[in-house]
Design a protein around this motif. Structure first.
Motif, PDB file in Angstrom:
ATOM      1  N   GLY A  82      35.369  42.680  43.839  1.00  0.00           N
ATOM      2  CA  GLY A  82      36.100  43.895  43.445  1.00  0.00           C
ATOM      3  C   GLY A  82      37.486  43.908  44.082  1.00  0.00           C
ATOM      4  N   LYS A  83      37.545  43.558  45.369  1.00  0.00           N
ATOM      5  CA  LYS A  83      38.837  43.530  46.081  1.00  0.00           C
ATOM      6  C   LYS A  83      39.741  42.440  45.499  1.00  0.00           C
ATOM      7  CE  LYS A  83      38.084  46.733  49.079  1.00  0.00           C
ATOM      8  NZ  LYS A  83      38.742  48.014  48.955  1.00  0.00           N
ATOM      9  N   MET A  84      39.131  41.308  45.132  1.00  0.00           N
ATOM     10  CA  MET A  84      39.915  40.211  44.568  1.00  0.00           C
ATOM     11  C   MET A  84      40.541  40.637  43.249  1.00  0.00           C
ATOM     12  SD  MET A  84      37.427  37.036  45.547  1.00  0.00           S
ATOM     13  CE  MET A  84      37.573  36.308  47.206  1.00  0.00           C
ATOM     14  N   LYS A 133      46.994  39.449  52.104  1.00  0.00           N
ATOM     15  CA  LYS A 133      46.692  40.867  51.926  1.00  0.00           C
ATOM     16  C   LYS A 133      45.202  41.067  51.638  1.00  0.00           C
ATOM     17  CE  LYS A 133      47.778  44.567  48.633  1.00  0.00           C
ATOM     18  NZ  LYS A 133      48.592  44.912  47.474  1.00  0.00           N
ATOM     19  N   LEU A 134      44.667  40.204  50.791  1.00  0.00           N
ATOM     20  CA  LEU A 134      43.252  40.309  50.439  1.00  0.00           C
ATOM     21  C   LEU A 134      42.384  40.177  51.684  1.00  0.00           C
ATOM     22  CD1 LEU A 134      40.931  40.259  48.308  1.00  0.00           C
ATOM     23  CD2 LEU A 134      41.161  37.787  48.354  1.00  0.00           C
ATOM     24  N   CYS A 158      41.504  29.300  52.206  1.00  0.00           N
ATOM     25  CA  CYS A 158      42.313  29.329  50.993  1.00  0.00           C
ATOM     26  C   CYS A 158      43.323  28.190  51.049  1.00  0.00           C
ATOM     27  CB  CYS A 158      43.039  30.678  50.942  1.00  0.00           C
ATOM     28  SG  CYS A 158      44.208  30.819  49.590  1.00  0.00           S
ATOM     29  N   GLY A 159      43.489  27.509  49.933  1.00  0.00           N
ATOM     30  CA  GLY A 159      44.463  26.432  49.897  1.00  0.00           C
ATOM     31  C   GLY A 159      45.209  26.471  48.571  1.00  0.00           C
ATOM     32  N   VAL A 209      34.859  33.026  52.471  1.00  0.00           N
ATOM     33  CA  VAL A 209      35.325  34.383  52.796  1.00  0.00           C
ATOM     34  C   VAL A 209      34.154  35.188  53.373  1.00  0.00           C
ATOM     35  CG1 VAL A 209      36.197  36.561  51.847  1.00  0.00           C
ATOM     36  CG2 VAL A 209      37.151  34.393  51.038  1.00  0.00           C
ATOM     37  N   LEU A 210      32.992  35.075  52.722  1.00  0.00           N
ATOM     38  CA  LEU A 210      31.830  35.839  53.192  1.00  0.00           C
ATOM     39  C   LEU A 210      31.386  35.364  54.575  1.00  0.00           C
ATOM     40  CD1 LEU A 210      29.947  36.080  49.795  1.00  0.00           C
ATOM     41  CD2 LEU A 210      30.939  37.978  51.078  1.00  0.00           C
ATOM     42  N   MET A 211      31.481  34.054  54.783  1.00  0.00           N
ATOM     43  CA  MET A 211      31.120  33.477  56.069  1.00  0.00           C
ATOM     44  C   MET A 211      32.031  34.017  57.175  1.00  0.00           C
ATOM     45  SD  MET A 211      30.785  29.413  56.268  1.00  0.00           S
ATOM     46  CE  MET A 211      30.904  28.831  57.944  1.00  0.00           C
TER      47      MET A 211
END
Ligand code: ATP
Ligand code: MG
Length: 421
Positions: A25-27, A150-151, A282-283, A311-313
């Motif tokens: 949702g945030k993404m 920001k995310l 992220c790359g 991200v969850l990790m």
């Protein structure tokens, strides 16, 4: 075997999927705010797309792709990254004729790489990615870096570093390749077998090799950043100026080259430190030649991919809890033969937008209560012969044990007002 998922794959359980949904949702929100729209491309593409796009000297193409022949003997590959498919779709649909830049994102795209599974490294993972086609200016590169930052900071991540570099363009890279080959030429014997084979065609790949002895060997290799042509150097300065005004902390890391051949000029990574070491979340980077390379017009572009599992990790590692939605608001139990009345009441509640549920396992009333408790529903209604005969519903607050009586036809309104308290 039958009850074991293939190595390197992971289920998302119903008890855990809210975390994915929250992050997704945030993404979507971050992407939409900056004018990106969603693209969905197939899970598999023609193998050639990745050989040409990602590059046939990369680890991904040489070692990690899930490639097979379909029944018509075509070579098919499960997506090992998101950009090549997005470019193929951009070209096939003719979007390059629309006003540019064309901004798109993909979300939850399954990515397949035959890697050695370990913490944070799966054979099927999922990515969120942004792609911006037709944007030449470094403001576009900076925009992507800022959105990724920001995310993650919006999700509460504290421990995050933004690293940038430039790996030049076809004008300045040949000179650098020559320098690098000279440096590596004296060290060929110490390289892994894959690097020995590819160093001549693509010496940059040795810099990105994950083998420990190759990493050690390239520690003091010359850096592309030091020999950029005027245009690439100016682009990099512009990128830094954009990041400076935005106020996010970043570092220049001359060692970043990224594992895909299509990058030109800007490359970047967002990295976090975990107990097990550094983790790239992220790359991304600029790929000014890929669109043309895949048969389209000459069009600059820039993008990034972010691993959702990572991200969850990362959120887990930092102890960041995500809001868990309630999955049942009202549990309806019944006595005797009032199962259909309960069924009907559940439908009535659902029509009113209330998450309602009931027993479907022919349990005793006691067992229904026990189950209702386990669902975490804050309200419970019991329908017995008396309630049905009188057309009433007794609504119990499961926390305070308080009971409210409502007319059956108004049960949804009463529940709604109790839930909003
Ligand atoms: P790494 O250096 O960790 O191998 P990469 O450079 O291969 O990453 P990219 O191809 O840029 O990664 O993919 C973008 C993002 O996808 C990575 O930053 C990471 O978050 C995630 N990712 C890549 N490979 C995996 C994997 N095997 N398992 C889980 N996530 C991954
Ligand atoms: Mg990798």
């Amino acid at each position: 075997m039958l009850t074991q998922a293939p190595r390197g794959t992971r289920d998302v359980l119903p008890t855990d999927s809210f975390r994915w949904q929250y992050v997704e949702g945030k993404m979507r929100q971050v992407a939409a705010e900056a004018g990106f729209r969603e693209v969905r491309t197939p899970v598999f593409e023609h193998t050639e797309l990745f050989q040409r796009g990602v590059g046939d000297t990369t680890d991904i193409v040489q070692k990690e792709m899930y490639t097979f022949r379909d029944k018509a003997d075509r070579s098919i590959t499960l997506k090992p990254e998101g950009t090549a498919g997005a470019v193929r779709c951009f070209l096939e649909s003719g979007m390059y004729a629309d006003p540019l830049p064309c901004k798109m994102y993909y979300l939850n795209a399954p990515i397949f790489r035959y890697e050695a599974p370990q913490s944070g490294r799966l054979r099927e993972h999922h990515q969120f990615g942004l792609e911006c086609f037709g944007a030449k200016s470094a403001t576009a590169d900076a925009e992507l870096i800022l959105l990724a930052h920001k995310l993650l900071s919006g999700l509460g991540v504290k421990n995050l570093s933004v690293n940038i570099n430039s790996i030049g363009c076809p004008n300045c890279r040949p000179k650098y390749h020559a320098m690098l080959k000279e440096y590596l030429g004296e060290r060929v014997a110490g390289m892994c077998k894959t690097c020995q084979e590819r160093f001549d065609r693509n010496p940059l790949r040795v810099l990105d090799c994950k083998e420990a002895h190759c990493q050690e060997l390239v520690k003091d290799a010359p850096a592309m950043l030091d020999v950029l042509c005027e245009e690439c150097a100016a682009h990099f300065e512009q990128l830094k100026a954009c990041l400076d005004v935005s106020g996010i902390p970043y570092q220049v890391d001359k060692r970043i080259v990224r594992g895909l051949d299509y990058y030109t000029k800007t490359v970047f990574e967002l990295i976090t430190t975990t107990r097990e070491g550094n983790l790239t979340v992220c790359g991304g980077g600029r790929y000014d030649n890929l669109v043309e390379e895949l048969g389209g017009p000459s069009l600059p572009a820039v993008g990034f991919g972010m691993g959702i599992e990572r991200v969850l990790m990362l959120l887990d590692g930092e102890g960041i809890e995500l809001p868990q939605p309630r999955h049942v608001d009202v549990f309806v139990t019944y006595m005797g033969n009032n199962q259909i009345a309960a069924f009907s009441l559940v439908q009535q509640l659902r029509r009113a937008g209330i998450k309602a549920d009931m027993d479907h396992c022919a349990r005793s009333l006691k067992a229904q209560f026990k189950f209702a408790n386990k669902t975490g529903a804050p309200l419970c209604i019991t329908l017995g012969d008396d309630e049905v005969a009188q057309g009433i519903a007794k609504i119990r607050n499961m926390n305070t044990r308080e009971e409210h009586t409502a007319k059956l036809e108004a049960a949804d309104k009463c529940c709604r007002s109790l839930l909003s308290k």
